[in-house]
Design an enzyme around this catalytic site. Structure first.
Site, PDB file in Angstrom:
ATOM      1  N   HIS A 117       0.872  -1.182   0.000  1.00 24.09           N
ATOM      2  CA  HIS A 117       0.000   0.000   0.000  1.00 24.09           C
ATOM      3  C   HIS A 117       0.899   1.219   0.000  1.00 24.09           C
ATOM      4  CE1 HIS A 117      -3.405   2.534   0.844  1.00 24.09           C
ATOM      5  NE2 HIS A 117      -2.813   3.010   1.923  1.00 24.09           N
ATOM      6  N   ASN A 118       0.620   2.183  -0.890  1.00 22.24           N
ATOM      7  CA  ASN A 118       1.472   3.371  -1.017  1.00 22.24           C
ATOM      8  C   ASN A 118       2.937   2.953  -1.183  1.00 22.24           C
ATOM      9  OD1 ASN A 118      -0.798   4.978  -0.715  1.00 22.24           O
ATOM     10  ND2 ASN A 118      -0.526   5.149   1.482  1.00 22.24           N
ATOM     11  N   ASP A 125      -0.249   6.315  -6.520  1.00 21.63           N
ATOM     12  CA  ASP A 125      -1.272   7.363  -6.472  1.00 21.63           C
ATOM     13  C   ASP A 125      -0.818   8.492  -7.386  1.00 21.63           C
ATOM     14  OD1 ASP A 125      -2.287   5.734  -4.529  1.00 21.63           O
ATOM     15  OD2 ASP A 125      -2.092   7.158  -2.889  1.00 21.63           O
ATOM     16  N   GLU A 163      -4.189   4.667  -8.355  1.00 22.50           N
ATOM     17  CA  GLU A 163      -5.234   5.515  -7.777  1.00 22.50           C
ATOM     18  C   GLU A 163      -5.125   6.836  -8.529  1.00 22.50           C
ATOM     19  OE1 GLU A 163      -5.849   7.744  -3.632  1.00 22.50           O
ATOM     20  OE2 GLU A 163      -5.665   5.569  -3.435  1.00 22.50           O
ATOM     21  N   HIS A 194       1.356  11.016  -2.122  1.00 22.69           N
ATOM     22  CA  HIS A 194       0.273  10.595  -1.241  1.00 22.69           C
ATOM     23  C   HIS A 194      -0.634  11.779  -0.930  1.00 22.69           C
ATOM     24  CE1 HIS A 194      -1.954   8.224   1.522  1.00 22.69           C
ATOM     25  NE2 HIS A 194      -1.596   8.930   2.567  1.00 22.69           N
ATOM     26  N   GLU A 250       1.181  -0.207  -5.736  1.00 23.64           N
ATOM     27  CA  GLU A 250       0.173   0.859  -5.809  1.00 23.64           C
ATOM     28  C   GLU A 250       0.857   2.195  -6.055  1.00 23.64           C
ATOM     29  OE1 GLU A 250      -3.503   2.638  -3.244  1.00 23.64           O
ATOM     30  OE2 GLU A 250      -1.613   2.359  -2.192  1.00 23.64           O
TER      31      GLU A 250
END
Length: 170
Positions: free
Chosen positions: A71-72, A103, A151, A116, A101
């Site tokens: 995640h991130n 973003d 994302e 982020h 991932e």
């Protein structure tokens, strides 16, 4: 604190988890104790060294497998004020992570950036740097596929640029 609550919850849920109960009784409830519990191969088979190699029938649909994900992935530390970095992506891939991932956000320079959140002060990196890190390191630790989740917070113009980068870099 928090580690003790987690260990106690594990003990309540499983009822017969003597290791969690003993850790709570004998050792101070610290994050290190919790990590020791997680790495105990008798109770947590995810970290069993045999699982670092392919030991399953790999012809089944993707949804039939556990996928090592992150995640991130691009963050070098916490989610509040750490930097985005290609080195964090490289480290994850070299550790065998198969789901990355990213973003993506608009930038004043007209280039898609990976960072982020829009309000958080994390330093961004260019999407092209992140994708290059994936391309070069995707299969260093494992021949298995890499799943890339994006994302996407970019405007339509930058989404077109993103699509072009994905095709050209990967």
């Amino acid at each position: 604190g928090r580690a003790k609550r987690i260990l106690e919850e594990i003990g309540r849920r499983e009822g017969k988890d003597e290791i969690a109960k003993r850790l709570c009784e004998v050792l101070p409830p610290t994050p290190q104790v919790f990590i020791r519990y997680l790495h105990n191969l008798e109770h947590n088979h995810v970290f069993d060294p045999i699982h670092r190699k392919v030991y399953m029938d790999m012809t089944r649909p993707l949804s039939h497998y556990f996928v090592a994900s992150s995640h991130n992935t691009y963050l070098t530390g916490n989610q509040i004020n750490s930097k985005s970095s290609a080195s964090a992506i490289i480290r994850a891939l070299r550790e065998g992570i198969r789901l990355i991932e990213l973003d993506c956000w608009d930038s004043p320079s007209g280039v898609p950036m990976v960072k982020h959140g829009s309000a958080l002060p994390t330093a961004p990196i260019k999407l092209s740097s992140a994708l290059t890190a994936v391309k070069v390191n995707a299969f260093v630790a494992s021949p298995n596929p890499v799943i890339l989740t994006i994302e996407n917070h970019c405007n339509q113009k930058l989404q077109i640029i993103q699509a072009k980068m994905l095709r050209e870099i990967l």
